[in-house]
Design an enzyme around this catalytic site. Structure first.
Site, PDB file in Angstrom:
ATOM      1  N   TYR A 169       0.823  -1.216   0.000  1.00  0.00           N
ATOM      2  CA  TYR A 169       0.000   0.000   0.000  1.00  0.00           C
ATOM      3  C   TYR A 169       0.856   1.265   0.000  1.00  0.00           C
ATOM      4  O   TYR A 169       0.452   2.287  -0.532  1.00  0.00           O
ATOM      5  CB  TYR A 169      -0.995  -0.019   1.169  1.00  0.00           C
ATOM      6  N   GLU A 199      -8.531  -7.728   4.273  1.00  0.00           N
ATOM      7  CA  GLU A 199      -7.632  -8.691   3.615  1.00  0.00           C
ATOM      8  C   GLU A 199      -6.933  -9.595   4.639  1.00  0.00           C
ATOM      9  O   GLU A 199      -6.812 -10.801   4.419  1.00  0.00           O
ATOM     10  CB  GLU A 199      -6.622  -7.934   2.722  1.00  0.00           C
TER      11      GLU A 199
HETATM   12  C1  HEM Z   1      -7.587  -4.569  -8.437  1.00  0.00           C
HETATM   13  C2  HEM Z   1      -8.506  -0.616  -5.787  1.00  0.00           C
HETATM   14  C3  HEM Z   1      -4.229  -1.075  -3.567  1.00  0.00           C
HETATM   15  C4  HEM Z   1      -3.064  -4.589  -6.686  1.00  0.00           C
HETATM   16  C5  HEM Z   1      -8.219  -3.483  -7.860  1.00  0.00           C
HETATM   17  C6  HEM Z   1      -9.543  -3.033  -8.205  1.00  0.00           C
HETATM   18  C7  HEM Z   1      -9.794  -1.926  -7.486  1.00  0.00           C
HETATM   19  C8  HEM Z   1      -8.635  -1.665  -6.669  1.00  0.00           C
HETATM   20  C9  HEM Z   1     -11.076  -1.109  -7.510  1.00  0.00           C
HETATM   21  C10 HEM Z   1     -10.478  -3.696  -9.213  1.00  0.00           C
HETATM   22  C11 HEM Z   1     -11.266  -4.761  -8.497  1.00  0.00           C
HETATM   23  C12 HEM Z   1     -12.177  -5.493  -9.447  1.00  0.00           C
HETATM   24  O1  HEM Z   1     -11.697  -6.407 -10.115  1.00  0.00           O
HETATM   25  O2  HEM Z   1     -13.339  -5.155  -9.523  1.00  0.00           O
HETATM   26  C13 HEM Z   1      -7.417  -0.388  -4.968  1.00  0.00           C
HETATM   27  C14 HEM Z   1      -7.321   0.701  -4.014  1.00  0.00           C
HETATM   28  C15 HEM Z   1      -6.121   0.568  -3.383  1.00  0.00           C
HETATM   29  C16 HEM Z   1      -5.459  -0.591  -3.950  1.00  0.00           C
HETATM   30  C17 HEM Z   1      -8.383   1.751  -3.818  1.00  0.00           C
HETATM   31  C18 HEM Z   1      -5.510   1.430  -2.313  1.00  0.00           C
HETATM   32  C19 HEM Z   1      -6.188   2.097  -1.376  1.00  0.00           C
HETATM   33  C20 HEM Z   1      -3.538  -2.081  -4.210  1.00  0.00           C
HETATM   34  C21 HEM Z   1      -2.209  -2.513  -3.876  1.00  0.00           C
HETATM   35  C22 HEM Z   1      -1.877  -3.497  -4.768  1.00  0.00           C
HETATM   36  C23 HEM Z   1      -3.000  -3.682  -5.658  1.00  0.00           C
HETATM   37  C24 HEM Z   1      -1.367  -1.990  -2.727  1.00  0.00           C
HETATM   38  C25 HEM Z   1      -0.568  -4.260  -4.856  1.00  0.00           C
HETATM   39  C26 HEM Z   1       0.466  -3.779  -5.481  1.00  0.00           C
HETATM   40  C27 HEM Z   1      -4.184  -4.859  -7.440  1.00  0.00           C
HETATM   41  C28 HEM Z   1      -4.217  -5.833  -8.515  1.00  0.00           C
HETATM   42  C29 HEM Z   1      -5.531  -5.838  -9.019  1.00  0.00           C
HETATM   43  C30 HEM Z   1      -6.263  -4.855  -8.244  1.00  0.00           C
HETATM   44  C31 HEM Z   1      -3.036  -6.692  -8.985  1.00  0.00           C
HETATM   45  C32 HEM Z   1      -6.060  -6.666 -10.190  1.00  0.00           C
HETATM   46  C33 HEM Z   1      -5.697  -5.868 -11.374  1.00  0.00           C
HETATM   47  C34 HEM Z   1      -5.917  -6.504 -12.706  1.00  0.00           C
HETATM   48  O3  HEM Z   1      -7.056  -6.758 -13.102  1.00  0.00           O
HETATM   49  O4  HEM Z   1      -4.896  -6.693 -13.351  1.00  0.00           O
HETATM   50  N1  HEM Z   1      -7.688  -2.648  -6.915  1.00  0.00           N
HETATM   51  N2  HEM Z   1      -6.290  -1.143  -4.904  1.00  0.00           N
HETATM   52  N3  HEM Z   1      -3.995  -2.813  -5.285  1.00  0.00           N
HETATM   53  N4  HEM Z   1      -5.426  -4.298  -7.308  1.00  0.00           N
HETATM   54 FE1  HEM Z   1      -5.854  -2.764  -6.059  1.00  0.00          FE
END
Ligand code: HEM
Length: 391
Positions: A98, A140
């Site tokens: 994060y 998580e």
């Molecule tokens: C997917 C938000 C932090 C890695 C997502 C999705 C959202 C989101 C809305 C799409 C979910 C869906 O499939 O409907 C956020 C927010 C964060 C955050 C608001 C911080 C407050 C992180 C962090 C990581 C991360 C720290 C790790 C490096 C991912 C990955 C996906 C994802 C790998 C799937 C992406 C894909 O489809 O390739 N996140 N996220 N996220 N997030 Fe985050």
């Protein structure tokens, strides 16, 4: 809880951030992947980057979260956070990451807004970011703690592949190492990680379609997307005996054995959660009132048809209605030509589950709302990033 100092700042700057967020998120990902290229190997999907859906989902979630905080400073939008947390845990996102996202997201905001980003605005949005991050981290950690093992991926060997529908295949796997497996719930998915032709690993989520409660077998049913990156490798290269990495099961859209009348409306390959639920409910001897609605291009293209009809035969209070866009209508089944119509399938207390392409879910959701079903009784599963949030 959003502080009283930040609240008016967020309120005043929400319109400008909402307007700029879709140009901020591409800058954010560029910066993050330049600094951390390893995140593109086995974590982020490069297809979702290319088609922009991941940027849209992230932007949408931040805008929704901030709007929600302004209107309800004491609480957080649980449904949205839960969906993101389940996706994150299926990919192995951890607390330490994060800070990485924060660093590059806020550098992108500074680049995009220039002088308009005062220290006061930066501070207020930093507060929003960490409120959202902390809420996600907490969910998580809870999800990781519930698993039967402490690993993100374990090895599973393909033992069977069965063609179903026009262009889908059910892939069944058995453990290829001694990692303890978590018992899944109907409606849940696993992440599958595999190297692509260039050696870079990609990940996709697939709903478990069968054997949901088994710890020695996982089955997913996958439709071939000829223009996609992942499914052609899965369909065309994966042979019985090959090993892939599967995550623990995640997903909060689960279907309970008993409860209010259930209406499951699906289209095409969107029937996988429905097939899993029907099989699990039948095995549990469920007496729940269930109406399954399925739309497909034609009868022959309907995946998992035999499995679904067999389970329906074992459920005393279940019925099915189907719609087909073309081809001959099957006999002995409630089948109509054309698009799905919810008339006569809903009661005031129905819990409605939707899964299929977005335009289908939009149309069916509108019908359910028009019929008086409260929005909180309508649940949906989007395959891929949830771009509905951003809309
Ligand atoms: C997917 C938000 C932090 C890695 C997502 C999705 C959202 C989101 C809305 C799409 C979910 C869906 O499939 O409907 C956020 C927010 C964060 C955050 C608001 C911080 C407050 C992180 C962090 C990581 C991360 C720290 C790790 C490096 C991912 C990955 C996906 C994802 C790998 C799937 C992406 C894909 O489809 O390739 N996140 N996220 N996220 N997030 Fe985050």
């Amino acid at each position: 809880m959003l502080s009283t100092q930040s609240r008016p700042v967020i309120e005043a700057t929400l319109p400008i951030i909402a307007e700029r967020i879709s140009s901020i998120t591409p800058k954010f990902y560029q910066r993050m992947f330049a600094a951390r290229p390893e995140l593109l190997d086995g974590m982020f999907s490069r297809s979702n980057q290319k088609n922009g859906t991941q940027q849209q989902a992230l932007a949408g979630s931040i805008a929704v979260f901030a709007t929600y905080l302004v209107n309800n400073p004491e609480t957080t939008p649980e449904t949205m956070l839960s969906r993101i947390a389940h996706k994150h845990t299926s990919l192995g996102v951890v607390e330490e990451q994060y800070g990485i996202v924060y660093e590059h997201l806020f550098a992108a905001i500074a680049e995009d807004l220039g002088d308009a980003l005062t220290p006061e605005i930066a501070e207020a949005w930093t507060e929003v970011y960490w409120l959202m991050a902390q809420a996600l981290i907490k969910i998580e950690k809870g999800l990781y703690a519930r698993q039967a093992n402490a690993t993100i991926y374990s090895n599973w060997k393909l033992v069977e592949r069965t063609a179903t529908g026009a262009d889908s295949v059910s892939f069944s796997f058995e453990p290829a190492d001694d990692t303890a497996a978590t018992i899944a719930k109907p409606g849940q998915f696993v992440s599958m990680r595999m190297p692509m032709a260039d050696g870079i690993r990609q990940v996709r989520q697939f709903t478990l379609s069968n054997d949901v409660e088994s710890t020695t077998r996982r089955t997913v049913t996958v439709k071939l997307d000829v223009d996609g990156e992942f499914t052609p490798v899965l369909h065309n290269s994966l042979k019985v005996g090959d090993v892939v990495e599967l995550s623990n099961p995640y997903g909060d859209l689960v279907i309970d054995t008993e409860g209010a009348p259930l209406v499951i409306a699906t289209a095409g390959i969107g029937c996988t959660p429905s097939a899993a639920a029907l099989q699990t409910l039948a095995a549990a001897g469920s007496t729940r009132e269930i109406t399954v609605l399925h739309a497909d291009q034609e009868f022959a293209s309907w995946p998992l048809r035999e499995q679904m009809l067999e389970s329906l035969g074992q459920l005393p209070n279940a019925k099915i209605r189907t719609w087909f866009e073309r081809g001959e209508l099957p006999e002995g089944l409630d089948a109509k030509a054309g698009y799905m119509d919810l008339t006569d399938s809903l009661t005031a207390d129905s819990q409605v589950y939707l899964c299929g392409p977005l335009p289908f879910m939009h149309a069916v959701r509108s019908q359910a709302l028009a019929a008086g079903i409260p929005a909180e009784h309508i649940h949906y599963e989007v395959f891929g990033p949830d771009v509905w949030l951003a809309a």
